[in-house]
Design an enzyme around this catalytic site. Structure first.
Site, PDB file in Angstrom:
ATOM      1  N   GLY A  99       0.666  -1.073  -0.083  1.00 14.27           N
ATOM      2  CA  GLY A  99       0.013  -0.025   0.175  1.00 14.27           C
ATOM      3  C   GLY A  99       0.891   1.193   0.028  1.00 14.27           C
ATOM      4  O   GLY A  99       0.248   2.186   0.285  1.00 14.27           O
ATOM      5  N   LYS A 102       4.177   1.114  -4.716  1.00 15.38           N
ATOM      6  CA  LYS A 102       5.087   0.533  -5.390  1.00 15.38           C
ATOM      7  C   LYS A 102       4.714   0.170  -7.023  1.00 15.38           C
ATOM      8  O   LYS A 102       5.402   0.526  -7.980  1.00 15.38           O
ATOM      9  CB  LYS A 102       5.645  -0.882  -4.889  1.00 15.38           C
ATOM     10  N   THR A 103       3.637  -0.534  -7.319  1.00 17.78           N
ATOM     11  CA  THR A 103       3.039  -0.536  -8.367  1.00 17.78           C
ATOM     12  C   THR A 103       2.632   0.521  -9.161  1.00 17.78           C
ATOM     13  O   THR A 103       2.909   0.817 -10.487  1.00 17.78           O
ATOM     14  CB  THR A 103       1.829  -1.774  -8.378  1.00 17.78           C
ATOM     15  N   SER A 420      16.344  -7.738  17.496  1.00 12.09           N
ATOM     16  CA  SER A 420      16.103  -6.419  17.857  1.00 12.09           C
ATOM     17  C   SER A 420      15.313  -6.197  19.126  1.00 12.09           C
ATOM     18  O   SER A 420      15.112  -5.299  20.142  1.00 12.09           O
ATOM     19  CB  SER A 420      15.490  -5.350  16.998  1.00 12.09           C
ATOM     20  N   LYS A 463       9.811   1.429  12.767  1.00 12.25           N
ATOM     21  CA  LYS A 463       9.786   1.377  14.087  1.00 12.25           C
ATOM     22  C   LYS A 463       9.560   2.620  14.752  1.00 12.25           C
ATOM     23  O   LYS A 463       8.481   2.593  15.641  1.00 12.25           O
ATOM     24  CB  LYS A 463      11.159   0.688  14.993  1.00 12.25           C
TER      25      LYS A 463
END
Length: 572
Positions: A99, A102-103, A420, A463
């Site tokens: 979402g 990218k496309t 992490s 994050k």
């Protein structure tokens, strides 16, 4: 029709065979289908490139908000293509959560260059023949997705998007990723041979763009053939602008409403983002805005209103109770043994609540919450560090022998892994064993070593944005990630206060309510060795240590290694 020499020879050969066959035979049908493919493919038809950089920038800005670094890289790519006169040798791969565009970036590149755009989804593809095609000896044989996409585009130089390249599979039928090595190699793809066609096809003019949610699943040889461009998640400010510029007009039109019939204010959009969506991209936001538009369309259809101005107060009436829960207002007692960690996922950053509890037992360690191997090792390292520094951290030395430790990460149905969470595990454990509650509104991320060093991690941007989404205003991160913080949007920098650390003692001082006064040696260990040598030299020849000195030496030697204590112990 102009065909390459080898293709013309093969077509003439098959045409002569067809002339000798009966029209109703099965073989004749196969040959006719093959010749249809030969005729339909764009062997020499090209679209003229439009490499106007100012126009390309305008197209990218019209279609996408933000993503300045990504746009700059695309413009650099187009500038090089303009100077060289071709796009050979460049394979781009957009990596980011779902979402984030990218496309649609691929479509914008095609529009900016004046090329055709074709998209092929590779998710779940397991058969090598899906890429290279089936041999004509098989019933139902057909070319692979690459040749099929070029036929669909109608030109030999389209923008060809290979979607979800990280979700390729492999089984006994072959490895599609190995077949893609030839397709994406500029030194080989000028003579790509599809098994169905049996003749070379020039793919060197095609601009290939791949997309992926994660880098790790992409096979290394395939990864090396592509240039990775990372597309991170959006901030609240960016989502608000995207909603107002793109999503609201799109959903308003889809619902048959005009601008006079529905107005959604900026505070209302922010209320939707913060109360009903928790994602890196904007797909859920678009669906939620669509739901608001449909409910308003129903009101207007029932003639209960002529127009609706959606305010934050009306959002809850239209959508119901908010679905996103922000950090609860817990008391200090409820935060004993609790630490908030930050995790990276393919769909953006997430919050991890890590809980620790000591119960009567014999020194065992129980880990629950569907933890992966790396995360379980981080928990074991956290326990070892706490045991090695028990006296300095204010933990009773015999507590580990008389108690079992249970560490749990909620949402047990969801698999979790990665290094992490180490600092959060140490903080949770020390909080539980000392009764020192963690501070509210503080989250942390970082890998730990047995010596207490905090190692750099990946995905800091995602994050920090995850912490911002749930209202956390203090984030503790490794000192080695300070350079990554500088690349965050200004909005995120203003709303989140960062604390960069290089040792777990610094984390405990920042994360726990009561300060933990620990003494640790310098990182190179010279100070510790020097002090130990002075004590040994002073007392190893003494016949007796008086009681007043004995207590002082016991306190000092707690920080030293066992061999040093062995030298002094007989004198005590």
């Amino acid at each position: 029709m102009k065909l390459p020499k080898l293709v013309r020879q093969e077509a003439d050969k098959q045409l002569k065979r067809l002339a000798k066959m009966h029209g109703d035979s099965a073989e004749a049908s196969v040959v006719r289908t093959y010749l249809d493919w030969i005729v339909d493919l764009p062997w020499s038809k090209k679209s003229k490139d439009k490499l106007d950089l100012s126009k390309a920038r305008g197209v990218l800005d019209d279609d996408h908000y933000g993503l300045d670094k990504v746009k700059d890289r695309i413009l650099e790519f187009l500038a090089v293509a303009r100077l060289k006169g071709s796009v050979k040798g460049s394979i781009l791969c957009f990596v980011g959560p779902p979402g984030v565009g990218k496309t649609s970036l691929g479509r914008s590149i095609a529009r900016a260059m004046g090329r055709q755009f074709v998209r092929v989804s590779l998710g779940g593809v397991r058969d090598e023949a899906e890429i290279r095609g089936h041999r004509r000896t098989y019933v139902g044989a057909m070319p692979g997705k690459i040749i099929g996409g070029l036929k669909q585009a109608g030109t030999v130089n389209p923008v060809f998007m290979l979607d979800e390249i990280d979700k390729l599979g492999a089984d006994f039928r072959g490895d599609p990723s190995s077949a893609l090595l030839e397709v994406l190699d500029p030194e080989q793809n000028h003579a790509f041979i599809d098994h169905y066609l049996g003749v070379p096809f020039d793919l060197s003019e095609v601009l290939f763009i791949a997309t992926a949610n994660m880098e790790d699943p992409i096979p290394r040889p395939l990864h090396d053939r592509m240039e990775i461009i990372r597309i991170p998640g959006y901030t609240v400010l960016e989502k608000t602008a995207i909603a107002e510029r793109y999503l609201i007009p799109k959903q308003r039109e889809a619902s048959g409403l005009s601008m006079k019939q529905i107005q959604i204010s900026t505070p209302s959009v922010k209320a939707v983002i913060e109360g009903y969506t928790r994602e890196a991209g904007v797909r859920t936001l678009e669906r939620t805005i669509g739901s608001v538009c449909r409910k308003v369309a129903r009101k207007i259809g029932e003639k209960s209103a002529k127009s609706v101005s959606v305010t934050p107060a009306q959002i809850e009436k239209l959508l119901g109770q908010p679905e996103v829960r922000h950090e609860e207002d817990e008391t200090a007692a409820m935060r004993v043994g609790l630490a908030t960690g930050l995790a990276w996922t393919p769909v953006g950053g997430e919050i991890l609540h890590i809980e620790s509890q000591a119960v009567p037992g014999k020194g065992g360690l129980t880990l629950t919450g569907h933890l992966g191997e790396v995360m379980r090792e981080s928990a074991q390292a956290a326990v070892t560090y706490a045991r090695s520094r028990a006296l300095a951290l204010g933990i009773k030395p015999d507590l580990f022998a008389r108690h079992d430790i249970h560490m749990h990460v909620p949402a047990g149905a969801i698999p979790k892994d990665g290094p992490s969470a180490g600092v959060a595990m140490v903080t949770s454990l020390v909080s539980a064993l000392t009764g020192n509650p963690s501070k509210k509104g503080v989250a942390m991320t970082g890998e730990i070593t047995l010596r207490g060093r905090v190692m750099p991690i990946g995905g800091l941007r995602e994050k920090v944005l995850a912490a911002q989404r749930v209202g956390i205003d203090h984030v503790i991160a490794p000192e080695g990630n300070e350079k990554d913080f500088k690349e965050l949007p200004d909005e995120a920098k203003k709303k989140v206060e960062m604390h960069f650390v290089n040792h777990i003692d610094e984390v405990l001082e920042l994360a726990l309510e009561r300060p933990v006064k620990t003494k640790r040696a310098s990182s190179n260990g010279h100070g510790k060795k020097k002090a130990a040598g002075q004590i040994v030299e002073k007392f190893q020849d003494a016949p007796l240590v008086v009681p007043a000195q004995r207590e002082h030496i016991k306190k000092v030697t707690r920080l030293f290694s066992y061999p040093v204590i062995r030298l002094i112990a007989p004198k005590l």
